[in-house]
Each structure stands twice: as C-alpha cells, then as structure tokens.
Design a protein around this motif. Sequence first.
Motif, PDB file in Angstrom:
ATOM      1  N   ASN A  49       0.830  -1.205   0.000  1.00 35.53           N
ATOM      2  CA  ASN A  49       0.000   0.000   0.000  1.00 35.53           C
ATOM      3  C   ASN A  49       0.865   1.256   0.000  1.00 35.53           C
ATOM      4  OD1 ASN A  49      -1.490   2.245   1.740  1.00 35.53           O
ATOM      5  ND2 ASN A  49      -3.073   1.003   0.767  1.00 35.53           N
ATOM      6  N   LEU A  50       1.902   1.256   0.841  1.00 33.49           N
ATOM      7  CA  LEU A  50       2.812   2.394   0.908  1.00 33.49           C
ATOM      8  C   LEU A  50       3.627   2.526  -0.378  1.00 33.49           C
ATOM      9  CD1 LEU A  50       4.081   1.859   4.575  1.00 33.49           C
ATOM     10  CD2 LEU A  50       2.423   3.572   3.791  1.00 33.49           C
ATOM     11  N   SER A  51       4.060   1.388  -0.912  1.00 35.07           N
ATOM     12  CA  SER A  51       4.869   1.390  -2.134  1.00 35.07           C
ATOM     13  C   SER A  51       4.060   1.893  -3.326  1.00 35.07           C
ATOM     14  CB  SER A  51       5.385  -0.027  -2.407  1.00 35.07           C
ATOM     15  OG  SER A  51       6.140  -0.078  -3.593  1.00 35.07           O
ATOM     16  N   ARG A  52       2.807   1.466  -3.415  1.00 31.12           N
ATOM     17  CA  ARG A  52       1.940   1.883  -4.525  1.00 31.12           C
ATOM     18  C   ARG A  52       1.734   3.401  -4.510  1.00 31.12           C
ATOM     19  NH1 ARG A  52      -2.393  -0.830  -7.558  1.00 31.12           N
ATOM     20  NH2 ARG A  52      -4.068   0.636  -8.038  1.00 31.12           N
ATOM     21  N   LYS A  53       1.539   3.947  -3.302  1.00 30.00           N
ATOM     22  CA  LYS A  53       1.374   5.403  -3.185  1.00 30.00           C
ATOM     23  C   LYS A  53       2.664   6.127  -3.548  1.00 30.00           C
ATOM     24  CE  LYS A  53      -2.195   5.194   0.398  1.00 30.00           C
ATOM     25  NZ  LYS A  53      -2.506   5.428   1.834  1.00 30.00           N
ATOM     26  N   ARG A  54       3.803   5.553  -3.132  1.00 31.87           N
ATOM     27  CA  ARG A  54       5.092   6.202  -3.416  1.00 31.87           C
ATOM     28  C   ARG A  54       5.391   6.236  -4.905  1.00 31.87           C
ATOM     29  NH1 ARG A  54       9.917   4.002  -4.463  1.00 31.87           N
ATOM     30  NH2 ARG A  54       9.281   1.918  -3.769  1.00 31.87           N
ATOM     31  N   VAL A  55       5.158   5.118  -5.586  1.00 35.01           N
ATOM     32  CA  VAL A  55       5.508   5.009  -7.010  1.00 35.01           C
ATOM     33  C   VAL A  55       4.503   5.765  -7.871  1.00 35.01           C
ATOM     34  CG1 VAL A  55       5.796   3.384  -8.923  1.00 35.01           C
ATOM     35  CG2 VAL A  55       6.721   2.824  -6.671  1.00 35.01           C
ATOM     36  N   GLY A  56       3.238   5.685  -7.498  1.00 36.09           N
ATOM     37  CA  GLY A  56       2.220   6.427  -8.233  1.00 36.09           C
ATOM     38  C   GLY A  56       1.693   5.748  -9.475  1.00 36.09           C
ATOM     39  N   CYS A  57       2.067   4.490  -9.700  1.00 42.52           N
ATOM     40  CA  CYS A  57       1.534   3.731 -10.825  1.00 42.52           C
ATOM     41  C   CYS A  57       1.520   2.257 -10.436  1.00 42.52           C
ATOM     42  CB  CYS A  57       2.350   3.952 -12.100  1.00 42.52           C
ATOM     43  SG  CYS A  57       4.066   3.409 -11.977  1.00 42.52           S
ATOM     44  N   SER A  58       0.849   1.447 -11.258  1.00 41.03           N
ATOM     45  CA  SER A  58       0.708   0.031 -10.931  1.00 41.03           C
ATOM     46  C   SER A  58       0.827  -0.808 -12.191  1.00 41.03           C
ATOM     47  CB  SER A  58      -0.640  -0.220 -10.243  1.00 41.03           C
ATOM     48  OG  SER A  58      -0.781  -1.569  -9.885  1.00 41.03           O
ATOM     49  N   PRO A  59       2.071  -1.105 -12.643  1.00 39.22           N
ATOM     50  CA  PRO A  59       2.269  -1.808 -13.916  1.00 39.22           C
ATOM     51  C   PRO A  59       1.859  -3.275 -13.900  1.00 39.22           C
ATOM     52  CG  PRO A  59       4.363  -1.471 -12.801  1.00 39.22           C
ATOM     53  CD  PRO A  59       3.344  -0.701 -12.021  1.00 39.22           C
ATOM     54  N   ILE A  60       1.808  -3.899 -12.739  1.00 37.83           N
ATOM     55  CA  ILE A  60       1.474  -5.330 -12.673  1.00 37.83           C
ATOM     56  C   ILE A  60       0.044  -5.547 -12.198  1.00 37.83           C
ATOM     57  CG2 ILE A  60       2.003  -7.522 -11.524  1.00 37.83           C
ATOM     58  CD1 ILE A  60       4.933  -6.695 -11.500  1.00 37.83           C
ATOM     59  N   CYS A  61      -0.353  -4.909 -11.105  1.00 45.59           N
ATOM     60  CA  CYS A  61      -1.676  -5.148 -10.506  1.00 45.59           C
ATOM     61  C   CYS A  61      -2.790  -4.357 -11.170  1.00 45.59           C
ATOM     62  CB  CYS A  61      -1.648  -4.809  -9.023  1.00 45.59           C
ATOM     63  SG  CYS A  61      -0.578  -5.859  -8.040  1.00 45.59           S
ATOM     64  N   GLY A  62      -2.530  -3.101 -11.507  1.00 42.43           N
ATOM     65  CA  GLY A  62      -3.609  -2.247 -11.986  1.00 42.43           C
ATOM     66  C   GLY A  62      -4.670  -2.083 -10.911  1.00 42.43           C
ATOM     67  N   LYS A  63      -5.936  -2.207 -11.291  1.00 41.58           N
ATOM     68  CA  LYS A  63      -7.036  -2.044 -10.348  1.00 41.58           C
ATOM     69  C   LYS A  63      -7.073  -3.161  -9.307  1.00 41.58           C
ATOM     70  CE  LYS A  63     -10.054   0.563 -13.482  1.00 41.58           C
ATOM     71  NZ  LYS A  63     -11.373   0.584 -14.178  1.00 41.58           N
ATOM     72  N   LEU A  64      -6.479  -4.317  -9.627  1.00 44.82           N
ATOM     73  CA  LEU A  64      -6.461  -5.438  -8.672  1.00 44.82           C
ATOM     74  C   LEU A  64      -5.608  -5.131  -7.442  1.00 44.82           C
ATOM     75  CD1 LEU A  64      -6.147  -8.531 -11.057  1.00 44.82           C
ATOM     76  CD2 LEU A  64      -8.183  -7.726  -9.842  1.00 44.82           C
ATOM     77  N   GLY A  65      -4.808  -4.072  -7.502  1.00 42.17           N
ATOM     78  CA  GLY A  65      -3.997  -3.694  -6.356  1.00 42.17           C
ATOM     79  C   GLY A  65      -4.589  -2.579  -5.530  1.00 42.17           C
ATOM     80  N   SER A  66      -5.816  -2.157  -5.872  1.00 41.02           N
ATOM     81  CA  SER A  66      -6.453  -1.064  -5.135  1.00 41.02           C
ATOM     82  C   SER A  66      -6.830  -1.517  -3.724  1.00 41.02           C
ATOM     83  CB  SER A  66      -7.688  -0.561  -5.886  1.00 41.02           C
ATOM     84  OG  SER A  66      -8.630  -1.607  -6.049  1.00 41.02           O
ATOM     85  N   LEU A  67      -7.170  -0.550  -2.873  1.00 38.49           N
ATOM     86  CA  LEU A  67      -7.417  -0.824  -1.457  1.00 38.49           C
ATOM     87  C   LEU A  67      -8.482  -1.894  -1.204  1.00 38.49           C
ATOM     88  CD1 LEU A  67      -6.728  -0.167   1.472  1.00 38.49           C
ATOM     89  CD2 LEU A  67      -8.405   1.695   1.373  1.00 38.49           C
ATOM     90  N   PRO A  68      -9.629  -1.877  -1.922  1.00 35.83           N
ATOM     91  CA  PRO A  68     -10.627  -2.929  -1.669  1.00 35.83           C
ATOM     92  C   PRO A  68     -10.064  -4.341  -1.889  1.00 35.83           C
ATOM     93  CG  PRO A  68     -11.600  -1.146  -2.917  1.00 35.83           C
ATOM     94  CD  PRO A  68     -10.131  -0.871  -2.868  1.00 35.83           C
ATOM     95  N   PHE A  69      -9.248  -4.526  -2.929  1.00 39.22           N
ATOM     96  CA  PHE A  69      -8.660  -5.835  -3.184  1.00 39.22           C
ATOM     97  C   PHE A  69      -7.603  -6.176  -2.136  1.00 39.22           C
ATOM     98  CE2 PHE A  69     -10.466  -4.986  -7.379  1.00 39.22           C
ATOM     99  CZ  PHE A  69     -11.027  -6.218  -7.671  1.00 39.22           C
ATOM    100  N   GLN A  70      -6.871  -5.178  -1.668  1.00 37.99           N
ATOM    101  CA  GLN A  70      -5.910  -5.407  -0.594  1.00 37.99           C
ATOM    102  C   GLN A  70      -6.614  -5.940   0.653  1.00 37.99           C
ATOM    103  OE1 GLN A  70      -3.513  -1.882   0.153  1.00 37.99           O
ATOM    104  NE2 GLN A  70      -3.462  -1.390  -2.017  1.00 37.99           N
ATOM    105  N   LEU A  71      -7.743  -5.322   1.000  1.00 38.66           N
ATOM    106  CA  LEU A  71      -8.496  -5.750   2.179  1.00 38.66           C
ATOM    107  C   LEU A  71      -9.100  -7.137   1.975  1.00 38.66           C
ATOM    108  CD1 LEU A  71     -10.285  -2.379   3.059  1.00 38.66           C
ATOM    109  CD2 LEU A  71      -8.293  -3.403   4.183  1.00 38.66           C
ATOM    110  N   LEU A  72      -9.562  -7.423   0.761  1.00 42.83           N
ATOM    111  CA  LEU A  72     -10.101  -8.746   0.472  1.00 42.83           C
ATOM    112  C   LEU A  72      -9.035  -9.824   0.612  1.00 42.83           C
ATOM    113  CD1 LEU A  72     -12.452  -8.140  -2.600  1.00 42.83           C
ATOM    114  CD2 LEU A  72     -13.123  -8.945  -0.329  1.00 42.83           C
ATOM    115  N   VAL A  73      -7.833  -9.541   0.130  1.00 46.37           N
ATOM    116  CA  VAL A  73      -6.741 -10.505   0.248  1.00 46.37           C
ATOM    117  C   VAL A  73      -6.409 -10.777   1.711  1.00 46.37           C
ATOM    118  CG1 VAL A  73      -4.268 -10.844  -0.148  1.00 46.37           C
ATOM    119  CG2 VAL A  73      -5.732 -10.060  -2.014  1.00 46.37           C
ATOM    120  N   ILE A  74      -6.369  -9.717   2.517  1.00 51.99           N
ATOM    121  CA  ILE A  74      -6.117  -9.902   3.953  1.00 51.99           C
ATOM    122  C   ILE A  74      -7.215 -10.758   4.578  1.00 51.99           C
ATOM    123  CG2 ILE A  74      -6.055  -8.735   6.195  1.00 51.99           C
ATOM    124  CD1 ILE A  74      -4.608  -6.425   4.877  1.00 51.99           C
ATOM    125  N   GLY A  75      -8.461 -10.453   4.240  1.00 56.36           N
ATOM    126  CA  GLY A  75      -9.581 -11.206   4.792  1.00 56.36           C
ATOM    127  C   GLY A  75      -9.541 -12.675   4.426  1.00 56.36           C
TER     128      GLY A  75
END
Length: 384
Positions: A344-370
Amino acid sequence: MNIKDKSELTFFEAASIIVGHGVGAGILSVPYLAAHNSFREMILILLLAYVVALVLHFIIAELSYNNGGAQFVSCFDAELFSGKLKKILTWTAFVLLGVSVIFNVSAFLTGAAAVFRNWFGLPDIAGMLIFYVVGAGVVFVGMKLVGICEKIAVASMLGVVGILFAATLLRDTAALPTGWRGFNNALALFGMISFSLSAVMSTPQVVKGLKHDAKRIRAAIAVGLAINACLIFIITLMTLLCAGQDVTGDGALVDLSRHIGGWVSIVGYVFTLLALATSFWANTLNLRDIVHEQTKWNTRLSWLAASLPCLALALFGLSSFVGFTRFASVIQVVTGIGIIVAYNLSRKRVGCSPICGKLGSLPFQLLVIGFSLLSSVGALLSVN
C-alpha cells in the motif's frame, strides 16, 4: 530500477518456479478434504482460491518490482519500517522468515530420506545427504539452473499425473461426493487449497528472472498458479473416482496405490521426490537471496548459510519439533499482512501500478487480507 541478479529466465522456467514452490504435501492432502465436501463445492473453492492467490501474488510481484526485485525483508526495510526501531524490526523479520524457511526445508530433507528408506532401504542419513548434495548443488550454480531443473521436474510431474489419471479411467469409478457438508468442511478445504497454491516467496525470483517485464511477470504467475490448480483438480478428481468415500488422511498416492495396485507406490515415490526437489530448490534459492540482501555476503557464502542449517536440523531430527507448524503459520499470516501494508505504501510512493492495476487497489488489498485470515483459520479446522 536495477534487478540484482544477472540470470535471466525463460517464460516457462519462471512459471515453473511458481509451480515448484507450490507443489508438495498440500496437493496430496486436498482429496481427503474434498471428500468431505461436494465436488461442485470443491470446484468453486478451487476457483475462488486461485483468484485470491492470483491477486496476492501480483501484489507481491509489484512490491518486489518497485524495489528492484528484492525479497520481503528488503522490501519491508525500504517501505514499511522506519524510525529508531527500523534496524531492529528488519533483523527481526529476517530471523523469523529465515527460521521459518529453514524448518520447512529441513522437513523436505526428512521427507526425501523417508522415500529413499522405503524405496531403496537406505539409512536416513544417507538419504538426506544424497538429496542435499543434489538439491543444494543446483541452487549453488544459481537461479538459471534452478529454473531449468524446475521446468524439467514440472514436466515430469505432469507426465506422472497423466499416467495415474489414465490408470484411474481404465478402472470402475466411484460416484463423486455430493451435498453440502457444512461451513467448517468448506473452510478447511479452502485453507488447504490456498496453502497448495502459495508460492509467495518465489515471486521475487520471477520478477528478477524476467527482467522487469511486467506483462511477462503477470503471465508467468498466472500460468504457474493455473498449472498448480490443474494438478490439484486432476489429483483430487482421480482420487475421488478411484477411492470414492474411502479416502483417508494418508495422502492421495497412498489411496491410489491401495485401489489401483502396488505399482502406483513406485510412481508415487517419483512424484514425491520431484515435488520435494522443486520445493527444496525454490525455498533455498529464496533464503539464499534473503541472506545475501541482508548481510551483503557473496552468493556462495549466502548459499551455504541458507542450506547448511537445514541439513543440520534434519540430521539431528529437530524438524519434527511439536508445534512448529503453528509457529510457521503465524509467521506466514503476519508476513502476509505486512506485505499488504508495505505494498500500500509502495503503490502510493511510485504512483503507478504496472502489474496489478485495479487489482492492487485498497478494496482488493483488504479482500486478500480477509481471505488470507480465513485460510489460516481453515488450516486449523477439523472436518466431519
């Protein structure tokens, strides 16, 4: 960013590293849990677990990608830890991850010794030494040879499973299980399948081996996990068709041997050694890189530091320490949560998402944790 390894992997070698890390005892344990659920539920759970694993591995790949192909400890040091406790937290993560991998690898050595003892009558020490020399020798040469050997081993395992599946179809088959068996049974199955699909620590190897090619990294992870999912499906299907409700907790190959014939035990020995070898290569390569990144030792000394303690633990019989599996699972859960926060911190720092795209957004992060927490709970549940 510069990738910190000169080796380059082909696409199938990279995918095979993902397969090799995941293939192991977990896949052979799935049929027992699947027999306590309907076959339809098993398919749905397998699909769900694959999607969750795919998102998790994409997140890990992008976290490593953003940090030059680094392993977890270096990523945590760069993205997660800060302040006066940074060095202490980094070394704590290094020790905990290292110990977890060392115990896992020592278990592979004891497992291989059991195969050599049952197949050839060799003493356990001899079996461990043979497996160590062959397995650690591959890692000593480097990531490229690991990728080549993983590719050959994966193709061989697919061939072995094909032979067993053909033998199953030539016999009278049993009916597949039907009917809802309860939430506990479903969650236990989800936990085991999730464990069998996990190749989280090998994902940075794919990032390094494919030289920051985001498209190929994403595809290699997807294909590697898909091959593992197919192996889970085929092994489970043929065990249920062959053994019906007479599936035991002894493992799929034991059940198949009992119902098809003794020759399956020989095929089972081959499959087991291949599965142990692929996991051994992947885990020791990961630990070598973790040691190298943290200590700055050269790769050969890091290889020695990564592999020798595993052999020592196996020779002294400490890998059967009661309760270690719970310790390892706790480490994995804590690490998994740390990965998501660091990403989450790295994604904000870099400002882009070449591998995850929308799958790396916060809702998906929370789903993965769950779902990760659910799979950890499922791994502790008994079935009825």
